[in-house]
Design a protein around this motif. Structure first.
Motif, PDB file in Angstrom:
ATOM      1  N   LEU A   1       0.859  -1.180   0.000  1.00 61.78           N
ATOM      2  CA  LEU A   1       0.000   0.000   0.000  1.00 61.78           C
ATOM      3  C   LEU A   1       0.892   1.225   0.000  1.00 61.78           C
ATOM      4  O   LEU A   1       1.797   1.341   0.832  1.00 61.78           O
ATOM      5  N   MET A   2       0.641   2.160  -0.911  1.00 60.86           N
ATOM      6  CA  MET A   2       1.524   3.312  -1.081  1.00 60.86           C
ATOM      7  C   MET A   2       0.763   4.437  -1.774  1.00 60.86           C
ATOM      8  O   MET A   2      -0.312   4.208  -2.347  1.00 60.86           O
ATOM      9  N   PRO A   3       1.304   5.655  -1.745  1.00 61.76           N
ATOM     10  CA  PRO A   3       0.674   6.738  -2.509  1.00 61.76           C
ATOM     11  C   PRO A   3       0.830   6.496  -4.012  1.00 61.76           C
ATOM     12  O   PRO A   3       1.881   6.047  -4.466  1.00 61.76           O
ATOM     13  N   ALA A   4      -0.205   6.814  -4.759  1.00 59.60           N
ATOM     14  CA  ALA A   4      -0.110   6.766  -6.210  1.00 59.60           C
ATOM     15  C   ALA A   4       0.850   7.852  -6.687  1.00 59.60           C
ATOM     16  O   ALA A   4       1.176   8.787  -5.947  1.00 59.60           O
ATOM     17  N   GLU A   5       1.298   7.748  -7.931  1.00 60.66           N
ATOM     18  CA  GLU A   5       2.310   8.670  -8.456  1.00 60.66           C
ATOM     19  C   GLU A   5       1.879  10.130  -8.334  1.00 60.66           C
ATOM     20  O   GLU A   5       2.647  10.986  -7.902  1.00 60.66           O
ATOM     21  N   GLN A   6       0.637  10.425  -8.708  1.00 61.73           N
ATOM     22  CA  GLN A   6       0.160  11.811  -8.637  1.00 61.73           C
ATOM     23  C   GLN A   6       0.083  12.281  -7.195  1.00 61.73           C
ATOM     24  O   GLN A   6       0.431  13.431  -6.878  1.00 61.73           O
ATOM     25  N   THR A   7      -0.364  11.417  -6.303  1.00 61.53           N
ATOM     26  CA  THR A   7      -0.447  11.763  -4.884  1.00 61.53           C
ATOM     27  C   THR A   7       0.945  12.024  -4.316  1.00 61.53           C
ATOM     28  O   THR A   7       1.163  12.983  -3.565  1.00 61.53           O
ATOM     29  N   LEU A   8       1.910  11.181  -4.690  1.00 60.37           N
ATOM     30  CA  LEU A   8       3.275  11.346  -4.210  1.00 60.37           C
ATOM     31  C   LEU A   8       3.889  12.643  -4.729  1.00 60.37           C
ATOM     32  O   LEU A   8       4.590  13.353  -3.995  1.00 60.37           O
ATOM     33  N   ARG A   9       3.618  12.964  -5.995  1.00 63.97           N
ATOM     34  CA  ARG A   9       4.166  14.202  -6.572  1.00 63.97           C
ATOM     35  C   ARG A   9       3.629  15.433  -5.832  1.00 63.97           C
ATOM     36  O   ARG A   9       4.388  16.357  -5.505  1.00 63.97           O
ATOM     37  N   ALA A  10       2.325  15.437  -5.564  1.00 62.26           N
ATOM     38  CA  ALA A  10       1.734  16.569  -4.846  1.00 62.26           C
ATOM     39  C   ALA A  10       2.282  16.677  -3.429  1.00 62.26           C
ATOM     40  O   ALA A  10       2.541  17.779  -2.925  1.00 62.26           O
ATOM     41  N   ALA A  11       2.493  15.533  -2.790  1.00 55.67           N
ATOM     42  CA  ALA A  11       3.030  15.538  -1.427  1.00 55.67           C
ATOM     43  C   ALA A  11       4.468  16.036  -1.412  1.00 55.67           C
ATOM     44  O   ALA A  11       4.873  16.797  -0.519  1.00 55.67           O
ATOM     45  N   ASN A  12       5.257  15.622  -2.393  1.00 55.14           N
ATOM     46  CA  ASN A  12       6.635  16.105  -2.488  1.00 55.14           C
ATOM     47  C   ASN A  12       6.674  17.619  -2.680  1.00 55.14           C
ATOM     48  O   ASN A  12       7.494  18.309  -2.078  1.00 55.14           O
ATOM     49  N   ASP A  13       5.794  18.141  -3.528  1.00 58.90           N
ATOM     50  CA  ASP A  13       5.745  19.590  -3.755  1.00 58.90           C
ATOM     51  C   ASP A  13       5.418  20.337  -2.465  1.00 58.90           C
ATOM     52  O   ASP A  13       6.032  21.365  -2.145  1.00 58.90           O
ATOM     53  N   ALA A  14       4.441  19.819  -1.725  1.00 58.72           N
ATOM     54  CA  ALA A  14       4.057  20.466  -0.471  1.00 58.72           C
ATOM     55  C   ALA A  14       5.192  20.393   0.553  1.00 58.72           C
ATOM     56  O   ALA A  14       5.451  21.356   1.285  1.00 58.72           O
ATOM     57  N   ALA A  15       5.883  19.258   0.590  1.00 58.36           N
ATOM     58  CA  ALA A  15       6.994  19.104   1.533  1.00 58.36           C
ATOM     59  C   ALA A  15       8.168  20.015   1.152  1.00 58.36           C
ATOM     60  O   ALA A  15       8.868  20.533   2.031  1.00 58.36           O
ATOM     61  N   ILE A  16       8.392  20.227  -0.149  1.00 64.07           N
ATOM     62  CA  ILE A  16       9.456  21.144  -0.583  1.00 64.07           C
ATOM     63  C   ILE A  16       9.149  22.558  -0.112  1.00 64.07           C
ATOM     64  O   ILE A  16      10.035  23.254   0.410  1.00 64.07           O
ATOM     65  N   ARG A  17       7.907  22.997  -0.296  1.00 67.32           N
ATOM     66  CA  ARG A  17       7.538  24.343   0.156  1.00 67.32           C
ATOM     67  C   ARG A  17       7.761  24.497   1.654  1.00 67.32           C
ATOM     68  O   ARG A  17       8.286  25.511   2.125  1.00 67.32           O
ATOM     69  N   GLU A  18       7.367  23.480   2.405  1.00 67.36           N
ATOM     70  CA  GLU A  18       7.534  23.542   3.861  1.00 67.36           C
ATOM     71  C   GLU A  18       9.020  23.562   4.242  1.00 67.36           C
ATOM     72  O   GLU A  18       9.433  24.306   5.134  1.00 67.36           O
TER      73      GLU A  18
END
Length: 230
Positions: free
Chosen positions: A140-157
């Motif tokens: 069980l893992m984040p889908a590619e689009q979900t992971l990309r959005a999460a990475n973007d949010a984590a970069i901003r933070e």
């Protein structure tokens, strides 16, 4: 070497030393800093490995058994909307008689990979396939689009945290600051969640099992150097 050439070389060396000292004197003090950002991402993708394994006296017989089982499983899987299926490998190896190098039979294994963002549908399919196939594991893992959005949010933070830390250091020293260098390390993919116990329960019950997908924590690390300015 003439006296003039010697003088020219000595002069050039002296000028080089003076230039280096001047650059060192003009160099601004630097501070190395690091920061990180983390966000949660839904495990909205499920991936299961299924396989069929059999043995027989000769390769042709075992191949027929395995191919028949895999073909049947593919037919079932392809009828389930929202679930993708693909073969991921087939292996055949000899079985040796105990205590000798004489081949007494053949064993064959063929693997399928099932994947879907409809986790409930995948769970039902797995239960149906378990009448003939074994399930190796479920990830069980984040889908590619979900992971990309999460990475973007984590970069901003992470960038905000880095800037806040840089300002804190510079203010404490009574200086301004500017960025000199930076590297950003994103998370390519979270460690999959393996549900070993759940898979055992599904295998025993041969019925859809409830799956709580949960979340993954996505972390981004930022490392950089700032220059302290007046």
């Amino acid at each position: 070497m003439s006296r003039r050439q010697t003088w020219i070389r000595a002069t050039m060396a002296l000028l080089a030393i003076v230039a280096l000292n001047a650059r060192a004197a003009d160099a601004l003090p630097t501070v190395d800093l690091s920061a990180e950002g983390s966000v949660t991402a839904a495990n909205d993708l499920a991936r299961a490995d299924a396989y069929f394994e059999a043995s027989a006296d000769d390769p042709a017989t075992v191949a027929r058994q395995v191919n028949r089982a895999i073909a049947s499983a593919l037919d079932v899987a392809k009828r389930v909307e929202g679930v993708s299926v693909k073969t991921t490998g087939t292996s055949t190896w000899p079985i040796y008689a105990k205590g000798s190098r004489t081949v007494s039979g053949w064993r064959m294994r063929s693997n399928l990979q099932l994947e879907s963002t409809d986790i409930a549908a995948l769970s039902r399919l797995i239960a149906e396939l378990q009448s003939t196939l074994a399930i190796g594991n479920l990830q069980l893992m984040p889908a590619e689009q979900t992971l990309r959005a999460a990475n973007d949010a984590a970069i901003r933070e992470a960038l905000q945290a880095f800037e806040a830390r840089a300002k804190l250091v510079a203010d404490a020293l009574g200086r301004g600051h500017r960025l000199k260098a930076m590297s950003i390390n994103t998370q390519g993919g979270p460690a999959p969640v393996f549900r070993g116990r759940m898979m055992a329960e599904m295998s025993a019950a041969a019925a859809p099992a409830p799956i709580e997908a949960g979340d993954s924590t996505i972390v981004v690390h930022v490392n950089g150097t700032i220059e302290l300015i007046d």
